[in-house]
Design a protein around this motif. Structure first.
Motif, PDB file in Angstrom:
ATOM      1  N   PRO A 197      21.492   1.599  -8.408  1.00  0.00           N
ATOM      2  CA  PRO A 197      20.149   1.108  -8.742  1.00  0.00           C
ATOM      3  C   PRO A 197      19.758  -0.188  -8.038  1.00  0.00           C
ATOM      4  CG  PRO A 197      21.278   1.865 -10.718  1.00  0.00           C
ATOM      5  CD  PRO A 197      22.299   1.872  -9.612  1.00  0.00           C
ATOM      6  N   THR A 198      20.741  -0.990  -7.636  1.00  0.00           N
ATOM      7  CA  THR A 198      20.416  -2.288  -7.035  1.00  0.00           C
ATOM      8  C   THR A 198      20.320  -2.239  -5.512  1.00  0.00           C
ATOM      9  OG1 THR A 198      22.767  -2.902  -6.962  1.00  0.00           O
ATOM     10  CG2 THR A 198      21.517  -3.521  -8.939  1.00  0.00           C
ATOM     11  N   ILE A 199      20.537  -1.078  -4.911  1.00  0.00           N
ATOM     12  CA  ILE A 199      20.506  -1.008  -3.451  1.00  0.00           C
ATOM     13  C   ILE A 199      19.088  -1.275  -2.934  1.00  0.00           C
ATOM     14  CG2 ILE A 199      20.055   1.482  -3.350  1.00  0.00           C
ATOM     15  CD1 ILE A 199      21.884   1.575  -0.875  1.00  0.00           C
ATOM     16  N   ASP A 200      19.007  -1.971  -1.819  1.00  0.00           N
ATOM     17  CA  ASP A 200      17.724  -2.288  -1.185  1.00  0.00           C
ATOM     18  C   ASP A 200      17.384  -1.149  -0.222  1.00  0.00           C
ATOM     19  OD1 ASP A 200      15.484  -3.584  -0.215  1.00  0.00           O
ATOM     20  OD2 ASP A 200      16.621  -4.809   1.213  1.00  0.00           O
ATOM     21  N   VAL A 201      16.339  -0.378  -0.535  1.00  0.00           N
ATOM     22  CA  VAL A 201      15.978   0.778   0.285  1.00  0.00           C
ATOM     23  C   VAL A 201      14.564   0.610   0.833  1.00  0.00           C
ATOM     24  CG1 VAL A 201      15.803   3.284   0.404  1.00  0.00           C
ATOM     25  CG2 VAL A 201      17.385   2.241  -1.217  1.00  0.00           C
ATOM     26  N   HIS A 202      14.428   0.799   2.137  1.00  0.00           N
ATOM     27  CA  HIS A 202      13.114   0.791   2.781  1.00  0.00           C
ATOM     28  C   HIS A 202      12.771   2.221   3.184  1.00  0.00           C
ATOM     29  CE1 HIS A 202      12.994  -3.613   3.139  1.00  0.00           C
ATOM     30  NE2 HIS A 202      14.283  -3.528   3.422  1.00  0.00           N
ATOM     31  N   VAL A 203      11.628   2.704   2.742  1.00  0.00           N
ATOM     32  CA  VAL A 203      11.201   4.068   3.033  1.00  0.00           C
ATOM     33  C   VAL A 203      10.139   4.038   4.129  1.00  0.00           C
ATOM     34  CG1 VAL A 203      10.098   6.124   2.089  1.00  0.00           C
ATOM     35  CG2 VAL A 203      11.706   4.820   0.689  1.00  0.00           C
ATOM     36  N   HIS A 204      10.346   4.860   5.154  1.00  0.00           N
ATOM     37  CA  HIS A 204       9.408   4.928   6.277  1.00  0.00           C
ATOM     38  C   HIS A 204       8.998   6.394   6.486  1.00  0.00           C
ATOM     39  CE1 HIS A 204      10.756   0.825   7.310  1.00  0.00           C
ATOM     40  NE2 HIS A 204      11.988   1.279   7.184  1.00  0.00           N
ATOM     41  N   PRO A 205       8.063   6.907   5.688  1.00  0.00           N
ATOM     42  CA  PRO A 205       7.649   8.316   5.835  1.00  0.00           C
ATOM     43  C   PRO A 205       6.603   8.474   6.938  1.00  0.00           C
ATOM     44  CG  PRO A 205       6.524   7.336   3.973  1.00  0.00           C
ATOM     45  CD  PRO A 205       7.400   6.252   4.556  1.00  0.00           C
ATOM     46  N   VAL A 206       6.978   8.048   8.143  1.00  0.00           N
ATOM     47  CA  VAL A 206       6.023   8.015   9.260  1.00  0.00           C
ATOM     48  C   VAL A 206       6.631   8.692  10.483  1.00  0.00           C
ATOM     49  CG1 VAL A 206       4.914   5.900   8.458  1.00  0.00           C
ATOM     50  CG2 VAL A 206       6.896   5.751   9.983  1.00  0.00           C
ATOM     51  N   PRO A 207       5.799   9.265  11.346  1.00  0.00           N
ATOM     52  CA  PRO A 207       6.311   9.815  12.608  1.00  0.00           C
ATOM     53  C   PRO A 207       6.593   8.686  13.593  1.00  0.00           C
ATOM     54  CG  PRO A 207       3.937  10.071  12.514  1.00  0.00           C
ATOM     55  CD  PRO A 207       4.350   9.505  11.181  1.00  0.00           C
ATOM     56  N   LEU A 208       7.544   8.914  14.479  1.00  0.00           N
ATOM     57  CA  LEU A 208       7.835   7.957  15.545  1.00  0.00           C
ATOM     58  C   LEU A 208       7.327   8.557  16.851  1.00  0.00           C
ATOM     59  CD1 LEU A 208      11.464   6.830  14.587  1.00  0.00           C
ATOM     60  CD2 LEU A 208       9.279   5.776  13.959  1.00  0.00           C
ATOM     61  N   SER A 209       6.130   8.138  17.244  1.00  0.00           N
ATOM     62  CA  SER A 209       5.486   8.729  18.417  1.00  0.00           C
ATOM     63  C   SER A 209       5.463   7.806  19.621  1.00  0.00           C
ATOM     64  CB  SER A 209       4.040   9.126  18.073  1.00  0.00           C
ATOM     65  OG  SER A 209       4.012  10.004  16.973  1.00  0.00           O
ATOM     66  N   SER A 210       5.830   6.546  19.411  1.00  0.00           N
ATOM     67  CA  SER A 210       5.799   5.584  20.508  1.00  0.00           C
ATOM     68  C   SER A 210       6.863   4.523  20.286  1.00  0.00           C
ATOM     69  CB  SER A 210       4.425   4.911  20.588  1.00  0.00           C
ATOM     70  OG  SER A 210       4.216   4.084  19.453  1.00  0.00           O
ATOM     71  N   VAL A 211       7.120   3.749  21.330  1.00  0.00           N
ATOM     72  CA  VAL A 211       8.069   2.644  21.216  1.00  0.00           C
ATOM     73  C   VAL A 211       7.580   1.641  20.179  1.00  0.00           C
ATOM     74  CG1 VAL A 211       9.120   0.693  22.429  1.00  0.00           C
ATOM     75  CG2 VAL A 211       8.944   2.911  23.559  1.00  0.00           C
ATOM     76  N   ASP A 212       6.264   1.429  20.124  1.00  0.00           N
ATOM     77  CA  ASP A 212       5.708   0.495  19.137  1.00  0.00           C
ATOM     78  C   ASP A 212       5.999   0.962  17.712  1.00  0.00           C
ATOM     79  OD1 ASP A 212       4.742  -1.210  21.048  1.00  0.00           O
ATOM     80  OD2 ASP A 212       2.699  -0.390  21.033  1.00  0.00           O
ATOM     81  N   ASP A 213       5.931   2.282  17.471  1.00  0.00           N
ATOM     82  CA  ASP A 213       6.258   2.817  16.141  1.00  0.00           C
ATOM     83  C   ASP A 213       7.694   2.456  15.761  1.00  0.00           C
ATOM     84  OD1 ASP A 213       3.768   3.985  15.924  1.00  0.00           O
ATOM     85  OD2 ASP A 213       4.457   5.968  16.597  1.00  0.00           O
ATOM     86  N   VAL A 214       8.601   2.639  16.708  1.00  0.00           N
ATOM     87  CA  VAL A 214      10.011   2.338  16.451  1.00  0.00           C
ATOM     88  C   VAL A 214      10.196   0.846  16.207  1.00  0.00           C
ATOM     89  CG1 VAL A 214      12.361   2.440  17.363  1.00  0.00           C
ATOM     90  CG2 VAL A 214      10.755   4.298  17.849  1.00  0.00           C
ATOM     91  N   MET A 215       9.550   0.021  17.009  1.00  0.00           N
ATOM     92  CA  MET A 215       9.687  -1.431  16.875  1.00  0.00           C
ATOM     93  C   MET A 215       9.215  -1.902  15.504  1.00  0.00           C
ATOM     94  SD  MET A 215      10.843  -2.696  19.853  1.00  0.00           S
ATOM     95  CE  MET A 215      10.174  -4.278  20.303  1.00  0.00           C
ATOM     96  N   ARG A 216       8.108  -1.335  15.028  1.00  0.00           N
ATOM     97  CA  ARG A 216       7.592  -1.737  13.714  1.00  0.00           C
ATOM     98  C   ARG A 216       8.595  -1.412  12.612  1.00  0.00           C
ATOM     99  NH1 ARG A 216       2.442  -0.461  15.949  1.00  0.00           N
ATOM    100  NH2 ARG A 216       2.691   1.754  15.475  1.00  0.00           N
ATOM    101  N   VAL A 217       9.209  -0.239  12.691  1.00  0.00           N
ATOM    102  CA  VAL A 217      10.198   0.146  11.687  1.00  0.00           C
ATOM    103  C   VAL A 217      11.417  -0.774  11.754  1.00  0.00           C
ATOM    104  CG1 VAL A 217      11.861   1.934  11.046  1.00  0.00           C
ATOM    105  CG2 VAL A 217       9.489   2.556  11.514  1.00  0.00           C
ATOM    106  N   LEU A 218      11.893  -1.051  12.955  1.00  0.00           N
ATOM    107  CA  LEU A 218      13.066  -1.912  13.116  1.00  0.00           C
ATOM    108  C   LEU A 218      12.816  -3.304  12.559  1.00  0.00           C
ATOM    109  CD1 LEU A 218      14.199  -0.984  16.746  1.00  0.00           C
ATOM    110  CD2 LEU A 218      15.241  -0.247  14.602  1.00  0.00           C
ATOM    111  N   ASP A 219      11.614  -3.807  12.718  1.00  0.00           N
ATOM    112  CA  ASP A 219      11.303  -5.164  12.274  1.00  0.00           C
ATOM    113  C   ASP A 219      11.192  -5.270  10.759  1.00  0.00           C
ATOM    114  OD1 ASP A 219      11.311  -6.131  14.837  1.00  0.00           O
ATOM    115  OD2 ASP A 219       9.142  -5.921  15.127  1.00  0.00           O
ATOM    116  N   VAL A 220      10.823  -4.175  10.081  1.00  0.00           N
ATOM    117  CA  VAL A 220      10.660  -4.215   8.622  1.00  0.00           C
ATOM    118  C   VAL A 220      11.979  -4.520   7.928  1.00  0.00           C
ATOM    119  CG1 VAL A 220      10.221  -2.804   6.576  1.00  0.00           C
ATOM    120  CG2 VAL A 220       8.624  -2.743   8.488  1.00  0.00           C
ATOM    121  N   GLY A 221      13.028  -3.803   8.318  1.00  0.00           N
ATOM    122  CA  GLY A 221      14.294  -3.939   7.599  1.00  0.00           C
ATOM    123  C   GLY A 221      15.297  -4.877   8.222  1.00  0.00           C
TER     124      GLY A 221
END
Length: 271
Positions: free
Chosen positions: A73-97
């Protein structure tokens, strides 16, 4: 791998990702990220404990996150229910967590290429989809050797913990005498099994897969662990058991040879 990373991002949450996500959660990863924009389907439910029938149609990333929180229950989970269509998409996800490890379970050459470009210059680890946990490099013990060790333990000449990680109903039907039950440890429970860390451990399930997962988690926690080869099935098929019948519960029952297929597996046994 032995110790889990501090923060890990799984790209994809399907069948390829399931063993790795299970291990990461059970082994104590600090932060978990899951990228997947697909819904849970029937194949997911049939092939992975992450997805109960009630999760059908849910975003797969959210369903996997729900499973992770149900275990820890205490685990820190980030959910990204998004498609990865560009390098910018990947960068945004990497920066969140702020992840230190990335696992590409997408099976997509296009996604792998985007990830290569996004990670260029970043000091991040990359691991295979199963985190390396499915490689067959675990120490194992045969049923005959375990039988000898149990006899030595009863004489006071050996000391170890025999750990059963099946579920309670399975244990109640049949179990190896002298074993300790840690129901579902490594698959449905991450609770401390409550065993002496100074003693070696032999772990078993029905046929081996659950025990292998439990073994890796216990090893990550500093235990000296060996897996019983072929689990309860191997124990029931050891020569001394075949000579006198299988042990089931507290009594002995005849060996149902007709239920054993050409590979030595009984279809009604759980893995």
């Amino acid at each position: 791998m032995t110790q889990p990373p501090g923060s890990i991002l799984f790209i994809g949450a399907g069948v390829r990702a399931s063993p790795g996500i299970q291990y990461a959660v059970m082994a104590g990863v600090g932060s978990l990220g899951i990228v997947d924009d697909l819904p849970v389907d029937g194949d997911d439910v049939a092939s992975s404990p992450l997805y109960p029938e009630s999760s059908l149609g849910m975003p797969r990333a959210r369903a996997a996150a729900d499973w992770a929180r149900s275990i820890r229950p205490t685990i820190d989970v980030h959910v990204h229910p998004v498609p990865l269509s560009s390098v910018d998409d990947v960068m945004r996800v990497l920066d969140v967590g702020r992840y230190d490890t990335v696992v590409d379970c997408s099976g997509s050459a296009e996604t792998a290429s985007l990830l290569d470009r996004a990670l260029d210059g970043r000091r991040m680890h990359r691991l295979p989809p199963d985190l390396g946990i499915l490689s067959d490099d675990l120490p194992r013990i045969t049923a005959e050797a375990l039988e000898a060790r149990l006899a030595a333990r009863s004489r006071g000449d050996d000391g170890f913990t025999l750990l059963d990680v099946r579920e309670r109903p399975e244990h109640d039907v049949e179990a190896i005498e002298g074993s300790v039950l840690a129901a579902g440890f490594g698959t449905t429970s991450a609770d401390d099994p409550g065993i002496d860390s100074s003693l070696p451990v032999v772990v078993y399930c029905s046929r081996g897969p659950r025990a292998s997962m439990a073994c890796r988690i216990l090893r990550a926690r500093g235990f000296d662990v060996t897996v019983l080869d072929r689990g309860m099935l191997g124990w029931n098929l050891r020569p001394s058991a075949l000579a006198g019948g299988l042990v089931a519960g507290s009594g002995r029952v005849p060996l149902p040879l007709g239920d054993i297929d050409a590979e030595g597996f009984r279809p009604n046994l759980h893995s």
